[in-house]
Design a protein around this motif. Structure first.
Motif, PDB file in Angstrom:
ATOM      1  N   GLN A 147       2.368   2.564  12.111  1.00 53.28           N
ATOM      2  CA  GLN A 147       3.133   1.324  11.927  1.00 53.28           C
ATOM      3  C   GLN A 147       4.375   1.323  12.812  1.00 53.28           C
ATOM      4  N   GLN A 148       5.067   2.452  12.879  1.00 53.50           N
ATOM      5  CA  GLN A 148       6.276   2.546  13.685  1.00 53.50           C
ATOM      6  C   GLN A 148       5.969   2.417  15.171  1.00 53.50           C
ATOM      7  N   ALA A 149       4.846   2.997  15.611  1.00 56.02           N
ATOM      8  CA  ALA A 149       4.457   2.898  17.017  1.00 56.02           C
ATOM      9  C   ALA A 149       4.220   1.440  17.408  1.00 56.02           C
ATOM     10  N   MET A 150       3.542   0.695  16.532  1.00 55.12           N
ATOM     11  CA  MET A 150       3.303  -0.712  16.814  1.00 55.12           C
ATOM     12  C   MET A 150       4.615  -1.497  16.828  1.00 55.12           C
ATOM     13  N   SER A 151       5.473  -1.253  15.858  1.00 52.57           N
ATOM     14  CA  SER A 151       6.758  -1.950  15.796  1.00 52.57           C
ATOM     15  C   SER A 151       7.588  -1.683  17.046  1.00 52.57           C
ATOM     16  N   SER A 152       7.558  -0.445  17.530  1.00 55.72           N
ATOM     17  CA  SER A 152       8.308  -0.086  18.735  1.00 55.72           C
ATOM     18  C   SER A 152       7.753  -0.807  19.964  1.00 55.72           C
ATOM     19  N   ALA A 153       6.418  -0.871  20.049  1.00 53.79           N
ATOM     20  CA  ALA A 153       5.794  -1.554  21.182  1.00 53.79           C
ATOM     21  C   ALA A 153       6.123  -3.046  21.169  1.00 53.79           C
ATOM     22  N   LEU A 154       6.100  -3.649  19.987  1.00 51.16           N
ATOM     23  CA  LEU A 154       6.429  -5.071  19.877  1.00 51.16           C
ATOM     24  C   LEU A 154       7.871  -5.322  20.284  1.00 51.16           C
ATOM     25  N   ALA A 155       8.777  -4.482  19.802  1.00 51.39           N
ATOM     26  CA  ALA A 155      10.190  -4.668  20.129  1.00 51.39           C
ATOM     27  C   ALA A 155      10.442  -4.474  21.621  1.00 51.39           C
ATOM     28  N   ALA A 156       9.821  -3.459  22.204  1.00 49.61           N
ATOM     29  CA  ALA A 156      10.042  -3.160  23.621  1.00 49.61           C
ATOM     30  C   ALA A 156       9.485  -4.241  24.538  1.00 49.61           C
ATOM     31  N   SER A 157       8.406  -4.898  24.114  1.00 47.76           N
ATOM     32  CA  SER A 157       7.725  -5.852  25.001  1.00 47.76           C
ATOM     33  C   SER A 157       8.272  -7.266  24.914  1.00 47.76           C
ATOM     34  N   ARG A 158       9.304  -7.468  24.116  1.00 48.97           N
ATOM     35  CA  ARG A 158       9.907  -8.810  24.035  1.00 48.97           C
ATOM     36  C   ARG A 158      10.957  -8.974  25.127  1.00 48.97           C
ATOM     37  N   ILE A 159      10.504  -8.809  26.364  1.00 48.76           N
ATOM     38  CA  ILE A 159      11.359  -8.966  27.533  1.00 48.76           C
ATOM     39  C   ILE A 159      10.633  -9.853  28.540  1.00 48.76           C
TER      40      ILE A 159
ATOM     41  N   SER B 278      -1.914  -0.455  -3.909  1.00 52.48           N
ATOM     42  CA  SER B 278      -2.759  -1.396  -3.180  1.00 52.48           C
ATOM     43  C   SER B 278      -2.898  -0.970  -1.727  1.00 52.48           C
ATOM     44  N   ALA B 279      -4.068  -1.231  -1.152  1.00 51.32           N
ATOM     45  CA  ALA B 279      -4.270  -0.968   0.264  1.00 51.32           C
ATOM     46  C   ALA B 279      -3.583  -2.024   1.123  1.00 51.32           C
ATOM     47  N   TYR B 280      -3.062  -3.070   0.476  1.00 48.93           N
ATOM     48  CA  TYR B 280      -2.405  -4.152   1.207  1.00 48.93           C
ATOM     49  C   TYR B 280      -0.894  -4.054   1.104  1.00 48.93           C
ATOM     50  N   ARG B 281      -0.242  -4.578   2.113  1.00 53.05           N
ATOM     51  CA  ARG B 281       1.213  -4.710   2.148  1.00 53.05           C
ATOM     52  C   ARG B 281       1.545  -6.059   2.769  1.00 53.05           C
ATOM     53  N   VAL B 282       2.769  -6.515   2.583  1.00 53.76           N
ATOM     54  CA  VAL B 282       3.220  -7.708   3.281  1.00 53.76           C
ATOM     55  C   VAL B 282       3.539  -7.299   4.710  1.00 53.76           C
TER      56      VAL B 282
ATOM     57  N   GLU C  80      -1.563  -7.498   5.014  1.00 50.32           N
ATOM     58  CA  GLU C  80      -2.324  -6.696   5.960  1.00 50.32           C
ATOM     59  C   GLU C  80      -2.640  -5.356   5.320  1.00 50.32           C
ATOM     60  N   LEU C  81      -3.686  -4.703   5.836  1.00 51.36           N
ATOM     61  CA  LEU C  81      -4.037  -3.383   5.328  1.00 51.36           C
ATOM     62  C   LEU C  81      -2.938  -2.387   5.671  1.00 51.36           C
ATOM     63  N   ARG C  82      -2.665  -1.528   4.739  1.00 54.59           N
ATOM     64  CA  ARG C  82      -1.630  -0.519   4.939  1.00 54.59           C
ATOM     65  C   ARG C  82      -2.129   0.573   5.880  1.00 54.59           C
ATOM     66  N   VAL C  83      -1.321   0.956   6.844  1.00 59.47           N
ATOM     67  CA  VAL C  83      -1.653   2.059   7.738  1.00 59.47           C
ATOM     68  C   VAL C  83      -0.561   3.109   7.608  1.00 59.47           C
TER      69      VAL C  83
END
Length: 301
Positions: A155-167, A135-139, A147-150
């Motif tokens: 995906q890792q770049a986005m996850s890293s940005a989200l984690a880093a910006s929670r300050i 499937s092109a989708y993932r949870v 959401e659409l699979r990338v």
């Protein structure tokens, strides 16, 4: 709906190796339809109240014949393939904790996963089906929808940005960035909203560094601040020659700012951002937010 638990979280489902010619299916292929319908039915059976909430949310008219009214049977067996994905997406949203943006309805998964009532386990089973079935989708990572699979690098770049910006210094950057991502790759994409949220994410991440005394700072006002004193900012990689360190960062911010087509109205029709524009804006915002969050852009000593 799902019952939450504090059991050890399941390990992520590994992505199967695929050749470049193995296209992912953005619909529901025949081989996935029955397993997905079984997953829905196993969770919603004997849970008609929550099934009805899902149907109402999706504005679906339940029709299971003259002598029976069963939203669960209708959602699992009589919806179209497109509607089936919407049903699963809504079940994930409704059962998510309130702090994650869900409504915390308790879906009982014990009938589907014998011996446990763990929402995480049920989602792990769903994720495995979607992955193995191509499937092109993932949870999504927040487990609030599909959401659409990338690619894993993106995906890792986005996850890293989200984690880093929670300050604290980044304000609400993580929330805006997460919304931008979901509005781009989620089940119900909204390109205009995605682009707007991407801009807000960068504004939130950069404001404390560039315009700490301006609570109403925007990308436009920040670019003016940089233009008036570029020597006040440096980056982790110094610019060569006479170019200021901040030039590259300012160029990326300007591209994001000027690329928004729906910001202002005019006598001519307002053009909403396209899906491709939204995708580029979100990835651009992810990079900028990461740079500001981890101090790769800073004030000159």
């Amino acid at each position: 709906m799902f019952r939450s638990s504090r059991k050890k979280q399941q390990q992520p489902v590994a992505e199967p190796r695929r050749s470049e010619t193995d296209a992912l299916d953005e619909g529901v292929p025949d081989h996935l339809e029955i397993p997905l319908r079984q997953w829905v039915m196993a969770i919603l059976q004997e849970d008609e109240d929550n099934a009805q909430r899902v149907a109402l949310h999706l504005r679906l008219r339940v029709d299971t014949g003259r002598h029976e009214y069963s939203p669960a049977r209708f959602l699992a067996g009589s919806t179209t393939k497109e509607q089936l994905l919407d049903v699963i997406n809504t079940m994930l949203l409704f059962s998510a904790p309130a702090e994650a943006g869900g409504q915390a309805y308790r879906f009982d998964t014990s009938r589907y996963v014998p011996g446990t009532a763990d929402r995480n386990r049920a989602i792990h089973v769903l994720q495995d089906m979607l992955t193995v079935g191509g499937s092109a989708y993932r949870v999504n990572d927040a487990r609030t929808g599909l959401e659409l699979r990338v690619g894993p690098t993106t995906q890792q770049a986005m996850s890293s940005a989200l984690a880093a910006s929670r300050i604290p210094s980044c304000g609400s950057a993580a929330d805006h960035l997460a919304t931008a991502w979901q509005s781009t790759y989620g089940r119900n994409p909204d390109s205009s909203k995605a682009y707007s949220e991407a801009i807000k994410a960068v504004e939130s991440a950069a404001q404390a560094l560039i315009e700490p005394n301006n609570k109403k700072a925007t990308l436009g006002s920040m670019l003016g601040e940089i233009r008036n004193g570029p020597q006040r900012f440096v980056t982790a990689i110094s610019a060569a020659g006479t170019e200021d360190d901040i030039t590259l960062v300012a160029d990326l911010m300007r591209r994001l700012w000027q690329g928004q087509t729906s910001r202002h109205g005019s006598q001519n029709g307002t053009r909403l951002e396209t899906q491709q524009e939204a995708e580029m804006a979100v990835h651009l915002a992810s990079t900028l937010v990461q740079w500001f969050a981890v101090g790769l852009v800073r004030r000159a000593p």
